[in-house]
Design a protein around this motif. Structure first.
Motif, PDB file in Angstrom:
ATOM      1  N   ASN A 283       0.792  -1.219   0.000  1.00 14.08           N
ATOM      2  CA  ASN A 283       0.000   0.000   0.000  1.00 14.08           C
ATOM      3  C   ASN A 283       0.832   1.280   0.000  1.00 14.08           C
ATOM      4  OD1 ASN A 283      -1.544  -2.175   1.821  1.00 14.08           O
ATOM      5  ND2 ASN A 283      -3.076  -0.929   0.756  1.00 14.08           N
ATOM      6  N   LYS A 284       2.115   1.173   0.349  1.00 16.34           N
ATOM      7  CA  LYS A 284       2.936   2.371   0.537  1.00 16.34           C
ATOM      8  C   LYS A 284       4.182   2.289  -0.349  1.00 16.34           C
ATOM      9  CE  LYS A 284       3.475   3.380   4.966  1.00 16.34           C
ATOM     10  NZ  LYS A 284       3.704   3.142   6.423  1.00 16.34           N
ATOM     11  N   PHE A 285       4.277   3.200  -1.313  1.00 16.90           N
ATOM     12  CA  PHE A 285       5.343   3.139  -2.300  1.00 16.90           C
ATOM     13  C   PHE A 285       5.880   4.528  -2.611  1.00 16.90           C
ATOM     14  CE2 PHE A 285       2.425  -0.384  -3.125  1.00 16.90           C
ATOM     15  CZ  PHE A 285       3.283  -1.471  -3.170  1.00 16.90           C
ATOM     16  N   TYR A 286       7.099   4.548  -3.160  1.00 18.69           N
ATOM     17  CA  TYR A 286       7.628   5.796  -3.681  1.00 18.69           C
ATOM     18  C   TYR A 286       8.538   5.495  -4.871  1.00 18.69           C
ATOM     19  CZ  TYR A 286      12.468   5.357  -1.942  1.00 18.69           C
ATOM     20  OH  TYR A 286      13.769   4.975  -1.736  1.00 18.69           O
ATOM     21  N   THR A 287       8.730   6.532  -5.702  1.00 20.06           N
ATOM     22  CA  THR A 287       9.643   6.432  -6.829  1.00 20.06           C
ATOM     23  C   THR A 287      10.353   7.772  -6.995  1.00 20.06           C
ATOM     24  OG1 THR A 287       9.853   5.761  -9.153  1.00 20.06           O
ATOM     25  CG2 THR A 287       7.982   7.175  -8.602  1.00 20.06           C
ATOM     26  N   THR A 288      11.415   7.775  -7.779  1.00 21.70           N
ATOM     27  CA  THR A 288      12.147   8.999  -8.068  1.00 21.70           C
ATOM     28  C   THR A 288      12.401   9.078  -9.568  1.00 21.70           C
ATOM     29  OG1 THR A 288      14.314   7.959  -7.751  1.00 21.70           O
ATOM     30  CG2 THR A 288      13.291   8.988  -5.824  1.00 21.70           C
ATOM     31  N   ARG A 289      12.693  10.282 -10.020  1.00 22.31           N
ATOM     32  CA  ARG A 289      13.062  10.480 -11.422  1.00 22.31           C
ATOM     33  C   ARG A 289      14.228  11.468 -11.483  1.00 22.31           C
ATOM     34  NH1 ARG A 289       8.661  12.035 -16.000  1.00 22.31           N
ATOM     35  NH2 ARG A 289       8.146   9.827 -15.695  1.00 22.31           N
ATOM     36  N   GLY A 290      15.308  11.023 -12.127  1.00 20.08           N
ATOM     37  CA  GLY A 290      16.438  11.898 -12.348  1.00 20.08           C
ATOM     38  C   GLY A 290      17.174  12.339 -11.093  1.00 20.08           C
ATOM     39  N   THR A 291      16.994  11.639  -9.987  1.00 24.05           N
ATOM     40  CA  THR A 291      17.603  11.988  -8.701  1.00 24.05           C
ATOM     41  C   THR A 291      17.196  13.374  -8.224  1.00 24.05           C
ATOM     42  OG1 THR A 291      19.547  10.864  -9.624  1.00 24.05           O
ATOM     43  CG2 THR A 291      19.728  11.622  -7.372  1.00 24.05           C
ATOM     44  N   THR A 292      16.109  13.918  -8.800  1.00 21.58           N
ATOM     45  CA  THR A 292      15.690  15.257  -8.398  1.00 21.58           C
ATOM     46  C   THR A 292      14.206  15.356  -8.080  1.00 21.58           C
ATOM     47  OG1 THR A 292      15.359  15.958 -10.705  1.00 21.58           O
ATOM     48  CG2 THR A 292      17.528  16.363  -9.738  1.00 21.58           C
ATOM     49  N   THR A 293      13.403  14.435  -8.544  1.00 19.37           N
ATOM     50  CA  THR A 293      11.962  14.459  -8.279  1.00 19.37           C
ATOM     51  C   THR A 293      11.576  13.186  -7.549  1.00 19.37           C
ATOM     52  OG1 THR A 293      11.423  15.855 -10.172  1.00 19.37           O
ATOM     53  CG2 THR A 293       9.674  14.449  -9.344  1.00 19.37           C
ATOM     54  N   VAL A 294      10.761  13.335  -6.511  1.00 19.45           N
ATOM     55  CA  VAL A 294      10.316  12.174  -5.746  1.00 19.45           C
ATOM     56  C   VAL A 294       8.797  12.188  -5.658  1.00 19.45           C
ATOM     57  CG1 VAL A 294      10.595  13.393  -3.542  1.00 19.45           C
ATOM     58  CG2 VAL A 294      10.554  10.900  -3.571  1.00 19.45           C
ATOM     59  N   LEU A 295       8.194  11.018  -5.826  1.00 20.53           N
ATOM     60  CA  LEU A 295       6.741  10.848  -5.747  1.00 20.53           C
ATOM     61  C   LEU A 295       6.446   9.662  -4.856  1.00 20.53           C
ATOM     62  CD1 LEU A 295       4.057  10.986  -8.498  1.00 20.53           C
ATOM     63  CD2 LEU A 295       4.284   8.892  -7.174  1.00 20.53           C
ATOM     64  N   ALA A 296       5.471   9.800  -3.959  1.00 21.23           N
ATOM     65  CA  ALA A 296       5.073   8.696  -3.081  1.00 21.23           C
ATOM     66  C   ALA A 296       3.555   8.620  -3.043  1.00 21.23           C
ATOM     67  CB  ALA A 296       5.631   8.901  -1.673  1.00 21.23           C
ATOM     68  N   PHE A 297       3.039   7.415  -2.801  1.00 21.23           N
ATOM     69  CA  PHE A 297       1.592   7.268  -2.686  1.00 21.23           C
ATOM     70  C   PHE A 297       1.232   6.193  -1.675  1.00 21.23           C
ATOM     71  CE2 PHE A 297       2.984   4.725  -6.315  1.00 21.23           C
ATOM     72  CZ  PHE A 297       2.350   3.503  -6.146  1.00 21.23           C
ATOM     73  N   THR A 298       0.078   6.389  -1.060  1.00 23.36           N
ATOM     74  CA  THR A 298      -0.504   5.436  -0.119  1.00 23.36           C
ATOM     75  C   THR A 298      -1.881   5.051  -0.639  1.00 23.36           C
ATOM     76  OG1 THR A 298       0.612   6.558   1.707  1.00 23.36           O
ATOM     77  CG2 THR A 298      -1.139   5.009   2.274  1.00 23.36           C
ATOM     78  N   LYS A 299      -2.090   3.761  -0.847  1.00 24.87           N
ATOM     79  CA  LYS A 299      -3.348   3.273  -1.427  1.00 24.87           C
ATOM     80  C   LYS A 299      -4.198   2.614  -0.354  1.00 24.87           C
ATOM     81  CE  LYS A 299      -2.935   0.003  -4.508  1.00 24.87           C
ATOM     82  NZ  LYS A 299      -3.633  -1.213  -4.029  1.00 24.87           N
ATOM     83  N   GLY A 300      -5.392   3.138  -0.145  1.00 21.22           N
ATOM     84  CA  GLY A 300      -6.301   2.568   0.838  1.00 21.22           C
ATOM     85  C   GLY A 300      -6.811   1.196   0.413  1.00 21.22           C
ATOM     86  N   LYS A 301      -7.088   0.366   1.392  1.00 20.01           N
ATOM     87  CA  LYS A 301      -7.543  -0.999   1.114  1.00 20.01           C
ATOM     88  C   LYS A 301      -8.859  -1.016   0.351  1.00 20.01           C
ATOM     89  CE  LYS A 301      -5.318  -3.052   5.176  1.00 20.01           C
ATOM     90  NZ  LYS A 301      -5.538  -3.741   6.479  1.00 20.01           N
ATOM     91  N   HIS A 302      -9.667   0.021   0.499  1.00 21.61           N
ATOM     92  CA  HIS A 302     -10.994   0.054  -0.134  1.00 21.61           C
ATOM     93  C   HIS A 302     -11.061   1.070  -1.276  1.00 21.61           C
ATOM     94  CE1 HIS A 302     -12.095  -2.357   3.318  1.00 21.61           C
ATOM     95  NE2 HIS A 302     -11.677  -1.396   4.127  1.00 21.61           N
ATOM     96  N   TRP A 303      -9.906   1.491  -1.762  1.00 19.34           N
ATOM     97  CA  TRP A 303      -9.884   2.492  -2.831  1.00 19.34           C
ATOM     98  C   TRP A 303     -10.282   1.894  -4.160  1.00 19.34           C
ATOM     99  CZ3 TRP A 303      -6.669   2.808  -7.238  1.00 19.34           C
ATOM    100  CH2 TRP A 303      -6.778   4.010  -7.954  1.00 19.34           C
ATOM    101  N   GLN A 304     -10.971   2.705  -4.957  1.00 17.46           N
ATOM    102  CA  GLN A 304     -11.300   2.374  -6.347  1.00 17.46           C
ATOM    103  C   GLN A 304     -10.875   3.548  -7.220  1.00 17.46           C
ATOM    104  OE1 GLN A 304     -15.439   1.322  -6.799  1.00 17.46           O
ATOM    105  NE2 GLN A 304     -15.469   0.201  -4.838  1.00 17.46           N
ATOM    106  N   PRO A 305     -10.501   3.289  -8.475  1.00 15.33           N
ATOM    107  CA  PRO A 305     -10.053   4.389  -9.339  1.00 15.33           C
ATOM    108  C   PRO A 305     -11.043   5.539  -9.459  1.00 15.33           C
ATOM    109  CG  PRO A 305      -9.447   2.291 -10.313  1.00 15.33           C
ATOM    110  CD  PRO A 305     -10.297   1.969  -9.116  1.00 15.33           C
ATOM    111  N   SER A 306     -12.330   5.244  -9.378  1.00 14.58           N
ATOM    112  CA  SER A 306     -13.327   6.307  -9.501  1.00 14.58           C
ATOM    113  C   SER A 306     -13.348   7.238  -8.290  1.00 14.58           C
ATOM    114  CB  SER A 306     -14.720   5.702  -9.703  1.00 14.58           C
ATOM    115  OG  SER A 306     -15.078   4.891  -8.595  1.00 14.58           O
ATOM    116  N   HIS A 307     -12.644   6.864  -7.219  1.00 16.08           N
ATOM    117  CA  HIS A 307     -12.586   7.717  -6.037  1.00 16.08           C
ATOM    118  C   HIS A 307     -11.611   8.878  -6.208  1.00 16.08           C
ATOM    119  CE1 HIS A 307     -14.010   4.225  -3.200  1.00 16.08           C
ATOM    120  NE2 HIS A 307     -14.927   4.613  -4.080  1.00 16.08           N
ATOM    121  N   GLY A 308     -10.763   8.813  -7.229  1.00 17.10           N
ATOM    122  CA  GLY A 308      -9.769   9.856  -7.402  1.00 17.10           C
ATOM    123  C   GLY A 308      -8.664   9.754  -6.366  1.00 17.10           C
TER     124      GLY A 308
END
Length: 493
Positions: free
Chosen positions: A82-107
């Protein structure tokens, strides 16, 4: 309280500490000081964007976030956590936490910041002939750096090197721990020659040492194996080698920045202020990321998706693969869709973005008491009062009546204070990442941030409670945006 050399505390941790120390009475100064100290450690120990990216990546890992390489397929990994992160070019970092009951339509609830700051970039070939025994280094301004505010500052140097390591090639961070450069002003005794304007190419050149008898050292045969020998000061390359443990011969390329080495400090009679370099926009980045981290465990059990992204290159227009005009956020969303067995077609993505909400988090202007008349009445953000929502009818900000009401409702429910700012009609306004994301995706959102004095100076001021207030607000956003959105139900909000 001293919190150097440790990870930032959580809000709950310091509620407990303060209750214990104050006999059950909550003392807000304790978490405020702890977060102020954590931020100062961040800006001091991570002065370049490369070090800041590394710092935040390690913080995410320490709090249970799993790294995802952009070069690899994420699908199987995303179905198992549920908890992940990634980087791009050693300068940008993005992380996300996905709820167990999340659906794509929830945004998703998304906070976007920028991690780059004004700096001087060492030129690709920075070596220069000594002048009057001074060894000089060629640098170029990044955004508004190299202004007159950079005169007579103790400047450090650091960044990243591409190096040979065994049979492979890798990237290595490096930072010389003491001031190495200075741009000397001309004393006013010289009259008109000291009054400017000054040529940034020829009259604002940093010196980094003295050349003995005007001569620079010669490289050894072993050092000549490096392609950067002859492009940069050999003494500088040797210093980088000592600090990194990489022989000069194995240094293939360098990307180095100059930065103010004076440490951040608490100031004011009662320590009401933080005086620090690189406040823009490390203040909102630090607050946004730690607010995201602290909300993660709650979000995991919910029907929400939380995202935080710290972009590069905002100060120069965001037009890069690592900037907000790049696609790291949109690509991450597509991969999350794919892991949900949901083909990321345009219709489904349109629903996702329409149900998402974006906080474009960047510092804004606090009221300067010496120039109070340049601010509009009732639009004078104060230090230590809370996040400021910014407006710009010319399109430089994405805030509108509906979205500001959305954020105000979150603040009301979670005991956060909101301030408001818009420039006068006779003043220019800056820009943010908000319009880029909104125009690309159709996402709703607001521009907001921590108020600061001396924006684009080499050193700035924020309130010593402002980092704490920022973390508290961003944590509240991630925990409550979904329930507020369900109640608003405005459709075209």
């Amino acid at each position: 309280m001293a919190f150097r050399n440790r990870k930032a505390p959580t809000t709950d941790e310091f509620v407990v500490v303060s209750q214990g120390e104050k006999g059950g009475k909550y003392d807000p100064s304790i978490p405020a000081e702890a977060y102020a100290t954590g931020f100062m450690e961040f800006t001091d120990t991570a002065p370049t964007i490369y070090h800041a990216n590394h710092y935040l990546s390690k913080a995410l890992e320490e709090h249970g976030f799993e790294y995802l390489d952009e070069r690899e397929d994420w699908t199987d990994r995303l179905t198992k956590g549920n908890k992940f992160y990634t980087t791009r070019g050693t300068t940008t970092v993005l992380a996300f936490t996905k709820g167990k009951h999340w659906q794509p339509s929830h945004g998703a609830g998304i906070v976007g910041t920028h991690i780059d700051s004004l700096t001087c970039v060492v030129k690709p070939i920075s070596i220069k002939e000594p002048i009057d025994d001074f060894e000089l280094i060629g640098v170029a301004p990044y955004a508004g750096a190299l202004s007159d505010l950079w005169w007579d500052r103790d400047l450090g140097i650091g960044g990243r090197m591409i190096v040979r390591e065994g049979r492979g090639i890798t990237e290595k961070l490096v930072r010389i721990p003491h001031p190495i450069a200075r741009i000397a002003s001309l004393a006013p005794h010289f009259g008109k020659f000291a009054q400017g304007p000054f040529n940034p190419e020829t009259q604002k050149v940093p010196f980094i040492g003295l050349a003995k008898d005007g001569k620079l050292p010669e490289p050894t045969e072993d050092e000549k194996k490096s392609p950067v020998v002859g492009q940069h000061s050999l003494r500088l390359l040797r210093a980088l080698s000592r600090e990194s443990g990489v022989p000069v011969r194995d240094i293939l390329s360098v990307e180095l920045h100059l930065f103010d080495t004076q440490p951040a400090a608490l100031g004011g009679i009662d320590k009401e202020f933080i005086f620090a370099p690189r406040v823009d926009n490390k203040a909102c980045t630090y607050s946004g990321v730690y607010g995201f981290i602290e909300a993660a465990d709650t979000v995991v059990e919910s029907d929400s998706l939380s995202v935080v992204v710290a972009y590069d290159n905002e100060e120069i227009g965001s037009r890069s693969r690592t900037g907000a005009q790049g696609n790291i956020l949109e690509a991450a969303v597509d991969r999350i869709f794919a892991a949900e067995d949901c083909c990321p077609d345009d219709a489904k993505k349109a629903v996702f973005w329409a149900n998402s909400f974006f906080l474009s988090a960047d510092v804004t202007h606090a009221t300067n008491p010496n120039f109070s008349d340049v601010y509009m009445t009732n639009h004078k953000p104060k230090l230590n009062k809370g996040i400021t929502v910014t407006f710009a009818p010319g399109g430089n900000m994405i805030t509108n009546a509906n979205t500001s009401a959305f954020v105000q409702e979150i603040a009301r429910r979670t005991d956060n204070t909101i301030q408001y700012f818009q420039v006068r009609n006779d003043s220019p306004t800056g820009g943010t990442i908000g319009p880029y994301l909104a125009s690309k995706t159709g996402i709703r959102g607001v521009d907001l941030g921590i108020a600061q004095l001396s924006m684009h100076s080499i050193r700035a001021t924020i309130g010593s409670e402002d980092i704490w207030l920022g973390v508290k607000f961003f944590k509240s956003f991630f925990n409550t945006w979904r329930e507020v959105d369900l109640e608003f139900q405005l459709g075209s909000l």
